[in-house]
Design a protein around this motif. Structure first.
Motif, PDB file in Angstrom:
ATOM      1  N   SER A  94       0.842  -1.193   0.000  1.00  0.00           N
ATOM      2  CA  SER A  94       0.000   0.000   0.000  1.00  0.00           C
ATOM      3  C   SER A  94       0.874   1.240   0.000  1.00  0.00           C
ATOM      4  CB  SER A  94      -0.910   0.006   1.233  1.00  0.00           C
ATOM      5  OG  SER A  94      -1.775  -1.107   1.212  1.00  0.00           O
TER       6      SER A  94
ATOM      7  N   GLY B 107      -6.006   2.585  -6.584  1.00  0.00           N
ATOM      8  CA  GLY B 107      -6.981   2.005  -5.672  1.00  0.00           C
ATOM      9  C   GLY B 107      -8.400   2.252  -6.154  1.00  0.00           C
TER      10      GLY B 107
ATOM     11  N   ARG C  74     -10.134   2.342  -1.647  1.00  0.00           N
ATOM     12  CA  ARG C  74      -8.906   1.694  -1.193  1.00  0.00           C
ATOM     13  C   ARG C  74      -7.691   2.503  -1.638  1.00  0.00           C
ATOM     14  NH1 ARG C  74      -9.131  -4.650  -2.401  1.00  0.00           N
ATOM     15  NH2 ARG C  74      -7.380  -4.528  -0.936  1.00  0.00           N
TER      16      ARG C  74
END
Length: 263
Positions: A120, A145, A149
């Protein structure tokens, strides 16, 4: 004192593979090498004679003689090309791998089936992930994302082999909340720079700050033994001021400033 032993061995890497033909996937590596060595020493013999001489099924030997390789052999060859195999904590490739391991624990994942890692990226810590991938020699791509997200960065090539190397180093595979986690064994006795880089990457992803003070805390759904070991690591790097309280780790303002100074 650093760890002089290779931190990623052929045997450990091979054993991340499942094999229908072998109970131990490293045996496939050994058999492949026996076959290719024998063939080089007996260039006029064909697969039938070689399989008989080595007591191996011809159906296994013939593809190897025609250029095929077992997956563990390909992984070993590839990991060696990247400088990951038998790396020590003095190697720049390992410095990158260490930060990637920390990011798997704190802000990434490794798919349990295919060993595909993803990391991430959100905020100022992105450069650490990119730098770690570059140190490890990995080309990468950023995946936008969706549905709220965060964006992710993933290896562009040899992703499964990188994921297996990170798993050998102690990174968890699959959903972390469902596991009994332990910190990587290589951190015990590792040089200060390795422990500091691991802590720095972890805190970048997980530390929660406060507007009116420098105190930090980490709150994660993890087994208590793991949280205790993580608190001890951070306390050691910060030279005191870190403690585990119930299910969260508290970092005092002084410790926070010291941790910031080693980043």
């Amino acid at each position: 004192m650093g760890n002089e032993r290779g931190l990623v061995t052929e045997r450990e890497l091979a054993r991340t593979y499942d094999s229908q033909s072998y109970s131990d996937a490293y045996t496939a590596v050994e058999d492949y090498r026996r076959v290719t060595q024998y063939a080089s020493e007996h260039p006029d013999e064909r697969s039938t004679a070689i399989s008989s001489a080595l007591t191996l099924p011809r159906g296994r030997v013939r593809p190897w003689l025609e250029g095929s390789k077992p997956d563990p052999v390909r992984a070993i060859d590839t990991a060696r090309e990247y400088g990951w195999l038998e790396c020590t904590d003095d190697d720049p490739e390992f410095r990158g791998l260490n930060v990637l391991v920390a990011n798997v624990f704190s802000g990434g994942s490794i798919d349990a089936r295919f060993y595909q890692p993803s990391f991430s990226i959100d905020g100022e810590g992105n450069d650490r992930v990119f730098d770690a991938l570059e140190r490890a020699g990995v080309d990468y791509r950023v995946v936008d994302g969706r549905s709220g997200r965060t964006d992710e960065v993933r290896p562009a090539d040899d992703a499964s082999i990188l994921g297996r190397v990170l798993a050998v180093l102690g990174a968890p595979t699959g959903p972390k909340a469902d596991q009994h986690l332990t910190l990587p064994a290589y951190l015990e006795g590792a040089p200060d720079e390795i422990r500091e880089a691991f802590a720095d990457a972890y805190l970048e992803n997980r530390a929660i700050g406060h507007e009116d003070k420098d105190t930090l805390h980490l709150q994660e759904r993890r087994n208590r033994g793991y949280l205790a070991d993580l608190a001890d690591l951070l306390d050691d790097v910060a030279d005191g001021g870190v403690a585990l309280r119930e299910q969260h780790i508290v970092i005092t303002a002084d410790a926070s400033r010291r941790l910031d100074a080693v980043q």
